[in-house]
Design an enzyme around this catalytic site. Structure first.
Site, PDB file in Angstrom:
ATOM      1  N   ASP B 317       0.731  -1.121   0.123  1.00 54.03           N
ATOM      2  CA  ASP B 317      -0.006   0.047  -0.083  1.00 54.03           C
ATOM      3  C   ASP B 317       0.736   1.368   0.038  1.00 54.03           C
ATOM      4  O   ASP B 317       2.143   1.319   0.452  1.00 54.03           O
ATOM      5  CB  ASP B 317      -1.053   0.063   1.220  1.00 54.03           C
ATOM      6  CG  ASP B 317      -0.224   0.014   2.438  1.00 54.03           C
ATOM      7  OD1 ASP B 317       0.782  -0.860   2.533  1.00 54.03           O
ATOM      8  OD2 ASP B 317      -0.369   0.515   3.319  1.00 54.03           O
ATOM      9  N   GLU B 318       0.338   2.487  -0.609  1.00 49.57           N
ATOM     10  CA  GLU B 318       0.900   3.841  -0.395  1.00 49.57           C
ATOM     11  C   GLU B 318       2.248   3.826  -0.653  1.00 49.57           C
ATOM     12  O   GLU B 318       2.915   4.205   0.190  1.00 49.57           O
ATOM     13  CB  GLU B 318       0.590   4.003   1.164  1.00 49.57           C
ATOM     14  CG  GLU B 318      -0.901   4.241   1.750  1.00 49.57           C
ATOM     15  CD  GLU B 318      -1.113   4.447   3.031  1.00 49.57           C
ATOM     16  OE1 GLU B 318      -2.163   5.033   3.342  1.00 49.57           O
ATOM     17  OE2 GLU B 318      -0.210   4.296   3.915  1.00 49.57           O
ATOM     18  N   VAL B 319       2.601   3.787  -1.987  1.00 54.47           N
ATOM     19  CA  VAL B 319       3.881   4.085  -2.558  1.00 54.47           C
ATOM     20  C   VAL B 319       3.774   5.323  -3.264  1.00 54.47           C
ATOM     21  O   VAL B 319       2.832   5.654  -4.054  1.00 54.47           O
ATOM     22  CB  VAL B 319       4.424   2.941  -3.524  1.00 54.47           C
ATOM     23  CG1 VAL B 319       5.900   3.261  -3.835  1.00 54.47           C
ATOM     24  CG2 VAL B 319       4.449   1.731  -2.771  1.00 54.47           C
TER      25      VAL B 319
END
Lengths: 690, 690
Positions: B317-319
């Protein structure tokens, strides 16, 4: 050494008498130190806080630092500290002169000095015992302020008044697991007690693994005993905290649990099952048979190795003599040896056992009964009977400690225990040399009505008041200051893992079952102002006979032995009456309590229909509502400046007299305070209009 | 197998539909069983209670019986039970058909039947998993009654609606010690959850001992990690309770803690210190270097052996792509391989990692981001984005579980979580075959603002409502019943050692410091009705920027995420208004709350002077007193049948609007209810005289 320390302390006190312990109740220290000189300013406690050790070094000091930081984290909620450092830039520099004894001894130097300035602190002690005490004092100094956490600038020079400051826990009647003992050792360290006395055997159970006599634990404990490994661990845990462990094996009475596996040393024909009932029972060791002493020689020899302490408690209390009277061979023996009474027979037994204890390198301790004329001087008398017997022994040159007045199971208030002083009464008239024979005292947690769930609440926080009595100067005796500091200490003790507060809601929840929130609140309102009946009246007022198997899940097992709510209410009543009933805030506070009580029985009665455990409080709940209504009527009368009529007075007094009677072992504590209100409302002059 | 069980249950439900789960809220079961047929009478629970096992036997069943008796003892306070027996005369006879899988698998039969009659009980299950669940149901049936403890006569046929019922605990951002995880596993067992998902690495810490890459824990954990030994112990502890442990190592983002020791697998130049701040940060693994995959092959190989579960969570998640954009070699690689966006680059990475996971015999799980067209079907999607993405994946044949709607850290009410159903929204339109792809869900305890002291209170009791959503039939959705049972379950959970209630007074005590009893009561009165701000607004409303080192000792850390007091007040307001303001008891109850609140700021303000921690509540305290006064004025107006004047209304509304604004991250929850009261007091018709 103790005497010299006291002299030093006295001179220091004179120098700083205007700032002595009693006049500085704003520092929440418990026990109060021997002397204390406050300064101005404070030492900030934040993540940069660090400690360094200089001088003597040993693992115990490192352990103490670890515990110190864990406790500091609990107190402050700060997540990390700079920790231990090796240099003098640390916030707190701890210097230890030398080691203490390998086995902690009575009377070792426990003194320390602690200087806190606004930039750092220094703790100095002769040996690790003083360091342990000083670290606890430092922790007690740390408090939240308007500007974060800080310790006030202060200089403390401290040492104990008495060298023996103990807590007895009876693990015989109800077994108390080792983890419960450990958290109580943590509590003892916090209040600077230094002896945990374990009452390890009684009619209801034998609690130590014996390898020489394995039937003791196999047949006498129902599986509830400490292995030798667990005891060694516990003794090390105590030593780490500056606490000795004193073992007690009660004999020749209170010893049925010996006889389950070894009936041959008893005075009766046997067989002996474990006792379930409480009280002074018949079974007693046979003092006239050599095999008894052979057994005790082997047994005490084994236990003397297991327990390193110099002292060894052989009990000796409450032998009713019935088994002796019923055994013809014992009667013959008495005649043949010119023993005129059972007391003389017991004295003979005690002296034989004492010789065995001495042979194994220990000093015998026994309850009052072992003190009879002619007993050797190297015993110590443990007084459950009172200061008279202690003083009488001291006059004849015997050492002693006091437990009378410190029985935690009797339900006394902290104030009442606090007022008991080992040097009061007959002891006050002793010579200085005789006074030195009184080593100190022990609070005692007898366990007929406690188990692992509620024992902490029966010991704490009241035990902290006794700890202060035994540590602090005799002149420290302000009850108001004690209670203010006790409230703070009680919260701190919770951070150590003691469950003396947390147990309460859990037990109430069990009693309430799936109650509505209102019903639960009603149960709590009632329980908050109820206490178990006092002294030894619990049996008389019981709804059924209790045994060692009786579940301790009842209201009487849950309520506090000293109701904080009732105490606060009582203080409010006194404040209100002291202001000639013109203190509006106090009046509003009283109305708030009384209104809640007066309405409480509706929800409680509903709960009592659903829960057999709640039902036991039904009569007390009705009383509480009546007491609340009476109190409100009294306040109304005062507010209206219309004194109660004689009819109203007698009606209310009848209600209050009824409510003052215990019901199902429960006392309704605020009754006496409401009686004061009604009394005031009956006198127009005291509480008339302004 | 699950489908067959559901069919059976449906037919059983039809037979006993009038006595189904929803119509019997008086049984305090949580989660509600699939079907339940109550009878009359009850099985008495006393010291004679015993159990016997028949059929398949294994140590796990013996452990379960030991825990069962320990818990029964906690619930009842009975000190001893007859215990385990070998014959059919036992009170509760437990039959297990056969073993479950050596490594617990998703979708194993978890069903059981439990028949309680007035003379005994029978629990039958295909394998130990069903026995574990059935024992918990039995414990929940045991309650105090007017006639002692008893379980009601009832027949339960039960199995879960979803096979994946998980709790995620983020141990990366704040380390959570193994003993805290264990007590939460106990809580999970009580409410029949079966997956503990450990988020084991994030920017702020790496929490597992790696023997192949020891710098992971040596440099990435600050000493806060689980040894492999501890993890094996934890996995065994979970298995004993019918719970799988799902490991997650988040990559390629949320992975700074990998780079502290191994900067060579990062996309930036390094060096990397551990991150202290929260949020979506820049560091990311380098997806273009073979050495990254070599590292991950070795690392995942080691971890795949350590964690026996079939599933292996790779995060994803969330790069934010900033490090990729800044690295010219990565840009070249993208061009050379025709990767048009960072999303495509991440998809490439995910597929490489997924192949590694598969190679080591595991099934990969990842957050929504790993789901891109073309990814192999043997992955599972973990949806943090919501039901839409879960449904979209299912339509294409991918398995999934839902966490969106179950984030415990956002401060939602239990009712709001309870209303979220994995099969609602877009999922409701799936075909039956597609619906089978949705395995269940996981609540998620992200740990930016929790530590060992308050984490239980952030998980429980609300997590029990989510557990019910995932276990019970979809038709079980009565919020009133849920809250009534949740209150009871919350008390039971405390007996397991969870600290979700006990933490509270300890934290308040720290905030209060040496307060007077009145000041402490004022703090508690305020804290009882305050909650932290919701969703992700905590940063916006913070008095200072929080990091991973910020102490969690503030009021916002202490107050509950769902105020019971405010909920009870709100229910009382609704009851009062529903009765057209003629319910005298409700009015008295409201006055009692409002009066206390209106007076509360005097003592609170005094405390705020002394304690920097209390001071943060000063504005909220003033608001509370104003809200209390407004509420009282509204009730007065209603009682006098004199509607508030337009001036009064606008003045009060201004006060309430101000009080509704969060102050120092604190929300004053009862404001909305008082707004209702003021609204009612403004309308003479609604609340006029009788």
């Amino acid at each position: 050494m103790r005497f010299a320390a006291i002299l030093f302390s006295l001179s220091f006190l004179m120098l700083s008498s205007h700032t002595g312990a009693q006049s500085a109740p704003s520092l929440n220290l418990m026990p109060q130190p021997a002397s204390l000189a406050p300064g101005s300013g404070a030492l900030r406690i934040d993540a940069n806080f660090s400690v360094a050790f200089t001088g003597h070094s040993e693992p115990r000091l490192r352990h103490a630092a670890d515990r110190f930081f864990a406790q500091l984290q609990q107190q402050t909620g700060l997540s990390r500290f700079a920790g231990k450092k090796d240099n003098s830039s640390a916030t707190l520099i701890i210097h230890t002169d030398h080691a203490s004894k390998d086995v902690q001894e009575l009377g070792e130097d426990e003194s320390y000095t602690l200087e806190v300035t606004s930039t750092g602190a220094k703790l100095n002690a002769a040996n690790p015992l003083g360091v342990l005490h000083g670290l606890q004092t430092f922790l007690q100094l740390v408090e939240v302020t308007a500007d974060g956490f800080a310790a006030p600038v202060v200089t403390v020079k401290d040492q104990p008044r008495f060298a023996w400051r103990g807590l007895l826990i009876d693990v015989g009647r109800h077994f108390i697991p080792a983890d419960v003992l450990k958290r109580n050792l943590d509590g003892m360290e916090a209040v600077k007690m230094n002896v945990l006395h374990l009452h390890l055997s009684d009619n209801q159970g034998f609690r130590v693994e014996s390898r020489k006599f394995p039937k003791l634990q196999e047949q006498g404990s129902e599986g509830f005993f400490y292995t030798q490994e667990e005891l060694r661990d516990l003794i090390g845990y105590a030593r780490d905290r500056g606490i000795r462990i004193l073992p007690e094996f009660d004999m020749p009475g209170h010893s049925t649990s010996f006889f389950v596996g070894y009936p041959e040393i008893a005075s009766g024909p046997g067989p002996y099952p474990l006792d379930r009932k409480w009280g002074v029972l018949d079974p007693a060791m046979n003092p006239t048979e050599e095999k008894t002493y052979k057994f005790l020689d082997d047994f005490i020899g084994e236990m003397a190795k297991l327990f390193p302490d110099q002292y060894f408690h052989i009990g000796g209390d409450e032998v009713n003599g019935k088994e002796w009277d019923a055994n013809p061979k014992i009667q013959e023996y008495k005649k043949a040896h010119n023993l005129k009474s059972n007391e003389e027979l017991q004295a003979y037994f005690s002296q034989r056992v004492q010789k065995i204890v001495t042979k194994h390198g220990k000093t015998a301790v026994g309850w009052d009964e072992i003190f009879v004329p002619g007993v050797p001087k190297d015993i110590m008398i443990h007084s459950w009977r009172g200061p008279q017997s202690l003083a009488a022994a001291a006059q004849l040159g015997y050492h002693g400690i006091l437990s009378n007045g410190y029985y935690l199971d009797l339900g006394w208030t902290a104030a009442r225990h606090y007022a008991v002083d080992p040097m009061s009464g007959a002891a006050a008239t002793l010579t200085d040399e005789q006074k030195k024979l009184i080593f100190g005292g022990e609070s005692a947690m007898w366990s007929e009505y406690v188990g692992p769930e509620n024992i902490d609440s029966r010991i704490w926080p009241r035990n902290a008041a006794i700890a202060e009595r035994l540590w602090s100067p005799q002149s420290v005796r302000d009850t108001g200051s004690m209670y203010a500091r006790l409230d703070v200490e009680s919260a701190r003790l919770e951070w150590l893992g003691l469950t003396h507060r947390a147990y309460y809601r859990k037990m109430l929840q069990r009693i309430a079952g799936p109650a509505t929130p209102e019903e639960f609140a009603a149960l709590k309102t009632l329980a908050d102002v109820a206490e178990p009946v006092k002294e030894y009246t619990r049996e008389e007022t019981a709804p059924f006979e209790a045994t060692s198997l009786t579940p301790m899940n009842r209201i009487v097992d849950a309520v506090s032995l000293e109701s904080d709510t009732a105490r606060h209410f009582s203080e409010l009543v006194d404040k209100f009456l002291a202001g000639s009933c013109h203190d509006a805030a106090a009046a509003a506070g009283l109305r708030s309590y009384l209104t809640r009580w007066s309405r409480n029985d509706v929800a409680f009665a509903s709960l009592a229909q659903k829960s057999s455990l709640a039902k036991e409080g039904a009569a007390t709940s009705r009383d509480l509502s009546a007491v609340g209504a009476a109190g409100l009527a009294a306040i109304d009368a005062i507010a209206a400046a219309k004194p109660l009529s004689p009819d109203q007075q007698s009606q209310m007094n009848a209600v209050l007299t009824e409510a003052a009677k215990p019901k199902v072992q429960l006392l309704l504590v605020p009754v006496a305070s409401v009686q004061k209100l009604v009394g005031a409302a009956s006198q127009a002059e005291l509480c008339g209009p302004k």
